[in-house]
Each structure stands twice: as structure tokens, then as C-alpha cells.
Write a protein that holds these residues in place. Structure first.
Motif, mmCIF file in Angstrom:
data_model
loop_
_atom_site.group_PDB
_atom_site.id
_atom_site.type_symbol
_atom_site.label_atom_id
_atom_site.label_comp_id
_atom_site.label_asym_id
_atom_site.label_seq_id
_atom_site.Cartn_x
_atom_site.Cartn_y
_atom_site.Cartn_z
ATOM 1 N N GLU A 239 30.467 47.614 41.607
ATOM 2 C CA GLU A 239 29.295 46.824 41.971
ATOM 3 C C GLU A 239 28.226 46.963 40.903
ATOM 4 O OE1 GLU A 239 28.124 48.149 45.851
ATOM 5 O OE2 GLU A 239 29.759 47.071 46.826
ATOM 6 N N PRO A 240 27.496 45.884 40.630
ATOM 7 C CA PRO A 240 27.621 44.544 41.191
ATOM 8 C C PRO A 240 28.760 43.769 40.538
ATOM 9 C CG PRO A 240 25.905 44.548 39.544
ATOM 10 C CD PRO A 240 26.400 45.974 39.644
ATOM 11 N N ASP A 241 28.990 42.542 40.994
ATOM 12 C CA ASP A 241 29.952 41.668 40.326
ATOM 13 C C ASP A 241 29.498 41.386 38.897
ATOM 14 O OD1 ASP A 241 31.293 41.561 42.698
ATOM 15 O OD2 ASP A 241 30.886 39.450 43.121
ATOM 16 N N ALA A 242 30.455 41.019 38.060
ATOM 17 C CA ALA A 242 30.139 40.688 36.674
ATOM 18 C C ALA A 242 29.511 39.306 36.546
ATOM 19 C CB ALA A 242 31.398 40.760 35.814
ATOM 20 N N GLY A 243 29.528 38.509 37.615
ATOM 21 C CA GLY A 243 28.971 37.160 37.584
ATOM 22 C C GLY A 243 29.957 36.162 38.151
ATOM 23 N N GLU A 244 29.831 34.930 37.738
ATOM 24 C CA GLU A 244 30.696 33.876 38.254
ATOM 25 C C GLU A 244 31.767 33.445 37.264
ATOM 26 O OE1 GLU A 244 28.957 30.614 40.286
ATOM 27 O OE2 GLU A 244 27.220 31.759 40.994
ATOM 28 N N ARG A 245 31.600 33.738 35.986
ATOM 29 C CA ARG A 245 32.534 33.285 34.956
ATOM 30 C C ARG A 245 33.670 34.286 34.814
ATOM 31 N NH1 ARG A 245 29.902 31.994 29.197
ATOM 32 N NH2 ARG A 245 29.657 34.247 29.333
ATOM 33 N N PRO A 246 34.928 33.917 35.080
ATOM 34 C CA PRO A 246 36.030 34.885 35.046
ATOM 35 C C PRO A 246 36.123 35.683 33.750
ATOM 36 C CG PRO A 246 36.774 32.875 36.096
ATOM 37 C CD PRO A 246 35.386 32.589 35.574
ATOM 38 N N SER A 247 35.862 35.048 32.621
ATOM 39 C CA SER A 247 35.994 35.765 31.355
ATOM 40 C C SER A 247 34.999 36.913 31.239
ATOM 41 C CB SER A 247 35.824 34.803 30.177
ATOM 42 O OG SER A 247 34.564 34.167 30.203
ATOM 43 N N ASP A 248 33.873 36.854 31.974
ATOM 44 C CA ASP A 248 32.906 37.943 31.905
ATOM 45 C C ASP A 248 33.482 39.235 32.483
ATOM 46 O OD1 ASP A 248 31.102 36.294 30.701
ATOM 47 O OD2 ASP A 248 29.867 35.967 32.486
ATOM 48 N N ALA A 249 34.239 39.127 33.578
ATOM 49 C CA ALA A 249 34.872 40.320 34.140
ATOM 50 C C ALA A 249 35.857 40.918 33.153
ATOM 51 C CB ALA A 249 35.580 39.972 35.451
ATOM 52 N N HIS A 250 36.590 40.058 32.466
ATOM 53 C CA HIS A 250 37.556 40.565 31.484
ATOM 54 C C HIS A 250 36.860 41.210 30.289
ATOM 55 C CE1 HIS A 250 41.289 39.291 33.325
ATOM 56 N NE2 HIS A 250 40.709 38.143 33.659
ATOM 57 N N LEU A 251 35.711 40.663 29.898
ATOM 58 C CA LEU A 251 34.984 41.289 28.797
ATOM 59 C C LEU A 251 34.472 42.665 29.200
ATOM 60 C CD1 LEU A 251 33.841 41.212 25.966
ATOM 61 C CD2 LEU A 251 31.833 40.003 26.866
ATOM 62 N N VAL A 252 33.956 42.792 30.425
ATOM 63 C CA VAL A 252 33.499 44.101 30.891
ATOM 64 C C VAL A 252 34.656 45.095 30.885
ATOM 65 C CG1 VAL A 252 32.540 45.391 32.834
ATOM 66 C CG2 VAL A 252 31.616 43.135 32.258
ATOM 67 N N LYS A 253 35.817 44.673 31.392
ATOM 68 C CA LYS A 253 36.985 45.573 31.393
ATOM 69 C C LYS A 253 37.373 45.964 29.977
ATOM 70 C CE LYS A 253 41.078 47.439 32.276
ATOM 71 N NZ LYS A 253 42.217 46.669 32.771
ATOM 72 N N LEU A 254 37.342 45.006 29.047
ATOM 73 C CA LEU A 254 37.706 45.288 27.669
ATOM 74 C C LEU A 254 36.718 46.260 27.029
ATOM 75 C CD1 LEU A 254 40.133 44.179 26.121
ATOM 76 C CD2 LEU A 254 38.646 42.431 25.138
ATOM 77 N N LEU A 255 35.433 46.076 27.299
ATOM 78 C CA LEU A 255 34.419 46.991 26.768
ATOM 79 C C LEU A 255 34.575 48.388 27.364
ATOM 80 C CD1 LEU A 255 31.383 44.554 26.859
ATOM 81 C CD2 LEU A 255 32.409 45.524 24.786
ATOM 82 N N ALA A 256 34.883 48.452 28.660
ATOM 83 C CA ALA A 256 35.103 49.754 29.294
ATOM 84 C C ALA A 256 36.287 50.467 28.643
ATOM 85 C CB ALA A 256 35.343 49.581 30.788
#
Length: 286
Positions: free
Chosen positions: A146-163
Motif C-alpha cells: 500500500e498504496p497502489d502504484a496508480g492506474e497505469r499498469p506499467s507503473d506497477a511494473h516499474l516499481v517492481k523493477l526498481l525494487a
């Protein structure tokens, strides 16, 4: 009574298999695996209200999905759990939208044991109208960050990649610190414990460095896939003009580990490369 949600799972490897089994306790689940064949990916897609993808990586997603979106029911949802490249995800979202398919992403943190026990974590990005459905799908599997990464699917993938990029940086930094301490006569486990409680502490020192010291290479994820992720992250940084000097060093060391050991399982093989160059193993007596 309403019909149960129809969930298709594409990808039945070490992560997808247990994910499909857990989902089948709550939903009407159909499955297909690219590697083993049997059945039809198109049949699964055509009969799914939600198509969950748990693929090995971006090449498999880019190869498989464009042909499936046109056969999915109008208004259905594609939910990507793959460790994917944000640029590939943007391409696929455009293709899905063109076929009337909605898109969401929940790339995972955790391994096969977490998938079996329902203790995965997820970086989530979904449109507001899809968050309830995404939450229903993820509930048997684990819980979102939490929170969500937003509404754009690629943003979640970028967060995972950065992590992941930060974690692979920790592999390098912690290994160098432990090797330096050992060269000066400090016991590596004692040093790890002291560092874990210091200002330099991290999840890696707490959870993963004990595996490093025990000689466990964390073989569930291949070093070639590690390099694929770091290459993608470095390319994104270069294209955007973001600074990435440390990332470049970390990525290059993992490329060297891939060249040294080959495309085998082992998220900690960059650490083994550093051990080899230092002339000793951290798990060996000081």
C-alpha cells in the motif's frame, strides 16, 4: 445465484502452478502453459472474465498476448503478475484496449514457497473500476503493498523493477562489506548481525544474507533473468535521462556473473563472483 468468476491462468511454472491451485479454491479456473502445451491458450482466453498471466518474462508476454486479446470477451480484464518490462506492458495495454479488454498489473514479490502458502506481496496498478476485481483475485494469493502504484499498469511494473534493482544492489554492497570485514578477521555472521541493526540495515541483511552465508544461491530465479531485468531498468533510465551510475555498476557485475556461471539458477551469483575474486567464501571459517 450469480455465476462464479471465470479466471484463466496463463503460465504454470514454479509460480503459476501454485497460483492456479489457490485460485481454483475460489473461482472457476482454466489454465494453459506455454512450455508444456496441451489445450489451447486461445480457448482459455476466450472463456475468461479475468486472464491472469504468470509468464517467465517480457519476451514470452510479448509473444503470447497480442493474439489472445482479440478472442477475449469484450470488457474482460487482463491481470499481469509477470515480472515484466514497463515498455512491453505499455505496448500490450494498447493492444488490449484495441480489443476492448481492460488491463491491470500486480507484479509479485516472493518465491514459490510464498505462492504455495498464499503469502505473496503485490505492487498493484488498476483503474478505479477494476480494483475490486483485482482485490478478489489477489486475496487467496497474498496481499498488496500500500498504496497502489496508480492506474497505469506499467507503473506497477516499474516499481517492481526498481525494487529488484535496489535488492540486486544490496547483494553487491552487502557482499563487499562482509568480504572486507572477513579480510580484517571479523566473523561474517557476527558482522551481518551488527550491520543489520545499524543505520546500514536492510531487508537483505535481515532476510537474505543468512542464505548467502549458508551457501544458498537462491536458485529459483535464473541469473539470465536477473540480467534481463537490470538491462531493462538501465535502458529505461538512459532513455529518460535519469541518473544511473550505481545501477550501471550493479548491472555490469551481474552480466559478468552470467558470463562466468552461464544461464543457471541463482539470484546470488554476483555475490559468488565477488567471493571468487576475493579468494574465499563467506561461509568458510575466518
Amino acid at each position: 445465484m450469480s455465476e462464479p468468476l471465470r479466471v484463466g491462468v496463463l503460465g504454470l511454472g514454479r509460480m503459476g502452478g501454485p497460483i492456479a491451485r489457490r485460485l481454483s479454491t475460489e473461482f472457476a479456473v482454466t489454465t494453459f502453459d506455454l512450455a508444456h502445451g496441451g489445450g489451447s491458450a486461445a480457448e482459455v482466453a476466450a472463456t475468461s472474465d479475468v486472464l491472469v498471466t504468470v509468464l517467465p518474462g517480457p519476451p514470452e508476454a510479448r509473444s503470447a498476448l497480442p493474439a489472445l486479446f482479440p478472442v477475449m470477451p469484450a470488457g474482460s480484464l487482463w491481470l499481469d503478475l509477470t515480472s515484466n518490462d514497463p515498455r512491453v506492458v505499455d505496448e500490450l495495454v494498447d493492444a488490449a484496449t484495441g480489443s476492448g479488454v481492460r488491463s491491470a498489473a500486480a507484479p509479485m514479490a516472493g518465491g514459490p514457497a510464498d505462492a504455495e502458502s498464499g503469502e505473496l506481496r503485490f505492487f498493484v496498478a488498476a483503474a478505479l473500476e477494476d480494483r475490486f476485481t483485482v482485490g478478489r483475485i489477489l486475496e487467496p494469493l497474498g496481499r498488496p503493498f500500500e498504496p497502489d502504484a496508480g492506474e497505469r499498469p506499467s507503473d506497477a511494473h516499474l516499481v517492481k523493477l526498481l525494487a529488484n534493482g535496489l535488492w540486486f544492489g544490496q547483494v553487491v554492497a552487502v557482499t563487499e562489506a562482509l568480504l572486507a570485514g572477513k579480510k580484517h578477521g571479523l566473523d561474517p555472521e557476527l558482522l551481518r548481525t551488527l550491520l543489520a541493526g545499524s543505520a546500514g540495515g536492510s531487508v537483505f541483511l535481515d532476510r537474505d544474507a543468512p542464505l548467502l552465508l549458508a551457501g544458498d544461491d537462491m536458485p529459483e530465479f535464473g541469473i539470465d533473468r536477473v540480467v534481463e531485468e537490470l538491462d531493462g531498468l538501465q535502458a529505461i533510465a538512459e532513455q529518460s535521462g535519469a541518473p544511473h551510475s550505481i545501477l550501471s555498476v550493479v548491472a555490469d557485475l551481474h552480466r559478468q556473473a552470467l558470463a562466468e556461471f552461464g544461464p543457471v539458477g541463482g539470484e546470488l551469483l554476483a555475490a559468488r563472483l565477488l567471493e571468487r575474486r576475493a579468494g574465499g567464501e563467506l561461509s568458510a571459517p575466518s
